[in-house]
Design an enzyme around this catalytic site. Structure first.
Site, PDB file in Angstrom:
ATOM      1  N   HIS A 120       4.140  -8.854   4.980  1.00 60.64           N
ATOM      2  CA  HIS A 120       4.648  -7.482   4.989  1.00 60.64           C
ATOM      3  C   HIS A 120       5.569  -7.163   6.155  1.00 60.64           C
ATOM      4  O   HIS A 120       6.162  -6.091   6.198  1.00 60.64           O
ATOM      5  CB  HIS A 120       3.498  -6.466   4.980  1.00 60.64           C
ATOM      6  CG  HIS A 120       2.824  -6.332   6.311  1.00 60.64           C
ATOM      7  ND1 HIS A 120       1.859  -7.197   6.735  1.00 60.64           N
ATOM      8  CD2 HIS A 120       3.021  -5.461   7.324  1.00 60.64           C
ATOM      9  CE1 HIS A 120       1.475  -6.850   7.947  1.00 60.64           C
ATOM     10  NE2 HIS A 120       2.162  -5.795   8.332  1.00 60.64           N
TER      11      HIS A 120
HETATM   12  C1  UD1 Z   1       3.554  -0.630   8.833  1.00 60.41           C
HETATM   13  C2  UD1 Z   1       3.717  -0.871  10.321  1.00 60.41           C
HETATM   14  C3  UD1 Z   1       3.281  -2.288  10.645  1.00 60.41           C
HETATM   15  C4  UD1 Z   1       1.877  -2.568  10.144  1.00 60.41           C
HETATM   16  C5  UD1 Z   1       1.780  -2.215   8.669  1.00 60.41           C
HETATM   17  C6  UD1 Z   1       0.372  -2.349   8.174  1.00 60.41           C
HETATM   18  C7  UD1 Z   1       5.548   0.342  11.407  1.00 60.41           C
HETATM   19  C8  UD1 Z   1       6.908   0.251  11.950  1.00 60.41           C
HETATM   20  N1  UD1 Z   1       5.114  -0.733  10.727  1.00 60.41           N
HETATM   21  O1  UD1 Z   1       4.427  -1.521   8.163  1.00 60.41           O
HETATM   22  O2  UD1 Z   1       3.289  -2.459  12.058  1.00 60.41           O
HETATM   23  O3  UD1 Z   1       1.609  -3.923  10.330  1.00 60.41           O
HETATM   24  O4  UD1 Z   1       2.203  -0.862   8.472  1.00 60.41           O
HETATM   25  O5  UD1 Z   1       0.323  -2.520   6.809  1.00 60.41           O
HETATM   26  O6  UD1 Z   1       4.885   1.324  11.572  1.00 60.41           O
HETATM   27  N2  UD1 Z   1       5.236   1.633   0.951  1.00 60.41           N
HETATM   28  C9  UD1 Z   1       4.757   2.041  -0.273  1.00 60.41           C
HETATM   29  N3  UD1 Z   1       3.545   2.681  -0.298  1.00 60.41           N
HETATM   30  C10 UD1 Z   1       2.805   2.933   0.813  1.00 60.41           C
HETATM   31  C11 UD1 Z   1       3.304   2.530   2.052  1.00 60.41           C
HETATM   32  C12 UD1 Z   1       4.526   1.873   2.101  1.00 60.41           C
HETATM   33  O7  UD1 Z   1       5.385   1.831  -1.312  1.00 60.41           O
HETATM   34  O8  UD1 Z   1       1.712   3.524   0.704  1.00 60.41           O
HETATM   35  C13 UD1 Z   1       6.530   0.909   0.977  1.00 60.41           C
HETATM   36  C14 UD1 Z   1       7.731   1.849   1.118  1.00 60.41           C
HETATM   37  O9  UD1 Z   1       8.780   1.300   0.384  1.00 60.41           O
HETATM   38  C15 UD1 Z   1       8.033   1.747   2.599  1.00 60.41           C
HETATM   39  C16 UD1 Z   1       7.670   0.306   2.913  1.00 60.41           C
HETATM   40  O10 UD1 Z   1       6.537   0.031   2.103  1.00 60.41           O
HETATM   41  O11 UD1 Z   1       9.387   2.029   2.885  1.00 60.41           O
HETATM   42  C17 UD1 Z   1       7.308   0.057   4.369  1.00 60.41           C
HETATM   43  O12 UD1 Z   1       6.261   0.956   4.781  1.00 60.41           O
HETATM   44  P1  UD1 Z   1       6.107   1.342   6.340  1.00 60.41           P
HETATM   45  O13 UD1 Z   1       4.913   2.180   6.519  1.00 60.41           O
HETATM   46  O14 UD1 Z   1       7.405   1.875   6.841  1.00 60.41           O
HETATM   47  O15 UD1 Z   1       5.955  -0.052   7.028  1.00 60.41           O
HETATM   48  P2  UD1 Z   1       4.899  -1.211   6.721  1.00 60.41           P
HETATM   49  O16 UD1 Z   1       5.656  -2.415   6.289  1.00 60.41           O
HETATM   50  O17 UD1 Z   1       3.812  -0.710   5.871  1.00 60.41           O
HETATM   51  N1  UDP Z   2      -5.980  -5.928   4.003  1.00 64.86           N
HETATM   52  C1  UDP Z   2      -6.565  -5.326   2.899  1.00 64.86           C
HETATM   53  N2  UDP Z   2      -6.000  -5.542   1.671  1.00 64.86           N
HETATM   54  C2  UDP Z   2      -4.885  -6.308   1.494  1.00 64.86           C
HETATM   55  C3  UDP Z   2      -4.301  -6.898   2.644  1.00 64.86           C
HETATM   56  C4  UDP Z   2      -4.870  -6.678   3.885  1.00 64.86           C
HETATM   57  O1  UDP Z   2      -7.580  -4.640   3.013  1.00 64.86           O
HETATM   58  O2  UDP Z   2      -4.424  -6.445   0.351  1.00 64.86           O
HETATM   59  C5  UDP Z   2      -6.607  -5.700   5.321  1.00 64.86           C
HETATM   60  C6  UDP Z   2      -6.910  -6.957   6.087  1.00 64.86           C
HETATM   61  O3  UDP Z   2      -8.171  -7.478   5.712  1.00 64.86           O
HETATM   62  C7  UDP Z   2      -6.878  -6.462   7.521  1.00 64.86           C
HETATM   63  C8  UDP Z   2      -5.821  -5.378   7.507  1.00 64.86           C
HETATM   64  O4  UDP Z   2      -5.671  -5.006   6.136  1.00 64.86           O
HETATM   65  O5  UDP Z   2      -8.121  -5.875   7.867  1.00 64.86           O
HETATM   66  C9  UDP Z   2      -4.529  -5.893   8.033  1.00 64.86           C
HETATM   67  O6  UDP Z   2      -3.535  -4.948   7.798  1.00 64.86           O
HETATM   68  P1  UDP Z   2      -2.001  -5.334   7.570  1.00 64.86           P
HETATM   69  O7  UDP Z   2      -1.869  -6.770   7.271  1.00 64.86           O
HETATM   70  O8  UDP Z   2      -1.465  -4.367   6.590  1.00 64.86           O
HETATM   71  O9  UDP Z   2      -1.329  -4.950   8.984  1.00 64.86           O
HETATM   72  P2  UDP Z   2      -1.323  -5.593  10.434  1.00 64.86           P
HETATM   73  O10 UDP Z   2      -2.698  -6.029  10.786  1.00 64.86           O
HETATM   74  O11 UDP Z   2      -0.333  -6.698  10.435  1.00 64.86           O
HETATM   75  O12 UDP Z   2      -0.843  -4.475  11.303  1.00 64.86           O
END
Ligand code: UD1
Ligand code: UDP
Length: 363
Positions: A211
């Site tokens: 992601h």
């Molecule tokens: C965010 C965090 C990242 C964290 C991750 C956990 C920032 C900059 N990044 O990344 O550090 O590791 O969360 O998962 O804060 N989207 C959906 N539905 C949702 C959420 C997101 O469709 O419920 C899609 C949208 O297209 C959005 C994209 O995912 O633009 C990215 O979402 P965003 O929250 O900006 O960043 P993450 O990649 O989720």
């Molecule tokens: N996780 C989850 N479902 C998924 C993928 C990840 O519950 O489909 C959980 C995972 O077990 C961990 C957390 O989400 O506890 C990690 O979050 P993510 O990878 O979104 O973000 P990061 O840790 O890189 O910030």
């Protein structure tokens, strides 16, 4: 403030890993008593499988406020949280604002509080990967430099803070994700038996998550990662973050050994981790969970904040190099012994007690 409460904490969360981390600390705070915790959800993650599922499964209390900011550019998302959160903090008047990790929600929560002269407590403080342009690194650095209390997972994090001139209120408590993990480990092992049937898992498999912006938003990198995984012998189960889903769908043929599925719940994710042969990921949290389970981890980045997992031989950096990814999937073998790099569980209890102590010393 509710009846006997002697401290009011505003917890600001918004992304999937923050729901999982806050579970353990909220539980510890409520055990202590005398704590009024106000939960603010920024709405950064909003799909049912990215948000509601965790509130339901972990039994988290419903947010007192949901800012519903949704997705957007870094500036629009961050500024939207800041402007909506300010009036809430002004009316709630917390003693401390508690933030987790390194997302835009973390940055916005900490900046809003600091500008209102409310002390900020940062869980997972001091993490650094050394890439100053990475969005999460910017969020970590700014958050740490406006915070007042620091809860660190590792010794390296403590050293990073000291190296940046931060001296006061640094606490090495261990990792709250270990507490959450231990709370659901047994249930996850049982859940694996159910999932095995539901997903018709009959043989060895690897588990993949992607992601990070640098992988998910760059189709050339994503293609390389997917081709590296596709050349491995085993099935790869890939619960895809919504950011990655559409591009991944286009890159995968129906004959691929990679099985793309919707994001899963926390216990399902732990269950899939428990049964996996190897874990391939760019997630910070999943790198740690691989270590908790004692599963070899292949990290799809050029660097990591969780240096100790690499130094101990349980995590290896493959970037997006397809040859390395395939080679590590087939041949990476960690040492027989695993040391305890995240300390013992109980980080959340330490954090709860230290927050109360900080409050009593400040008043
Ligand atoms: C965010 C965090 C990242 C964290 C991750 C956990 C920032 C900059 N990044 O990344 O550090 O590791 O969360 O998962 O804060 N989207 C959906 N539905 C949702 C959420 C997101 O469709 O419920 C899609 C949208 O297209 C959005 C994209 O995912 O633009 C990215 O979402 P965003 O929250 O900006 O960043 P993450 O990649 O989720
Ligand atoms: N996780 C989850 N479902 C998924 C993928 C990840 O519950 O489909 C959980 C995972 O077990 C961990 C957390 O989400 O506890 C990690 O979050 P993510 O990878 O979104 O973000 P990061 O840790 O890189 O910030």
């Amino acid at each position: 403030m509710s009846g006997k409460a002697n401290i009011r904490i505003a917890t600001v969360v918004g992304a999937r890993p923050q729901f999982i981390k806050s579970f353990s600390v909220s539980r510890a705070l409520s055990k202590l008593g005398g704590v009024d915790e106000v939960l603010v959800h920024s709405g950064q993650h909003y799909d049912p499988l990215m948000s509601d599922v965790f509130f339901r499964e972990l039994g988290l209390k419903q947010p007192d406020f949901n800012l519903c900011v949704g997705s957007g550019s870094h500036a629009s998302q961050t500024s939207s949280i800041i402007s909506k959160l300010e009036s809430i903090l002004l009316s709630v008047k917390p003693d401390i604002v508690l933030v987790y990790g390194d997302t835009n929600t973390t940055l916005a929560g900490s900046l809003t509080a600091a500008k209102l002269s409310i002390p900020v407590a940062h869980v997972e403080a001091g993490m650094r990967c050394g890439v100053p342009t990475m969005p999460e690194e910017i969020n970590r650095i700014v958050t740490d430099h406006v915070s007042s209390v620091y809860f660190c997972s590792t010794k390296t994090a403590v050293a990073n803070l000291r190296g940046e001139g931060i001296r006061k209120n640094i606490h090495l408590v261990g990792d709250v994700m270990l507490d959450s993990f231990e709370a659901f480990q047994k249930e996850a092992e049982k859940r694996f038996i159910v999932l095995k049937g539901a997903l018709s898992i009959n043989s060895k498999y690897n588990l993949l998550t992607i992601h990070r912006a640098e992988n998910a938003d760059d189709s050339v990198r994503l293609k390389k990662i997917i081709s590296g995984c596709a050349r491995s012998e085993n099935t790869v189960i890939f619960p895809a973050h919504p950011r990655t889903m559409q591009t991944a769908k286009k890159l995968l043929s129906s004959k691929s050994n990679i099985r793309l599925i919707e994001p899963v719940s926390y216990i399902d994710m732990l269950a899939l981790e428990s049964g996996a042969d190897k874990i391939i990921t760019d997630s910070g949290g999943v790198q740690k969970e691989a270590y908790f389970w004692g599963k070899p981890c292949i990290t799809l980045r050029e660097e990591t904040e969780w240096l100790e997992t690499v130094a101990s031989g349980w995590n290896i950096l493959a970037g997006c190099n397809p040859k390395l990814i395939t080679d590590y999937i087939n041949n990476f073998n960690p040492p027989a012994k695993k040391s305890n790099i995240f300390g013992k569980s109980g980080a959340a209890d330490s954090i709860a007690e230290l927050l109360l102590k900080f409050r009593s010393e400040a008043s």
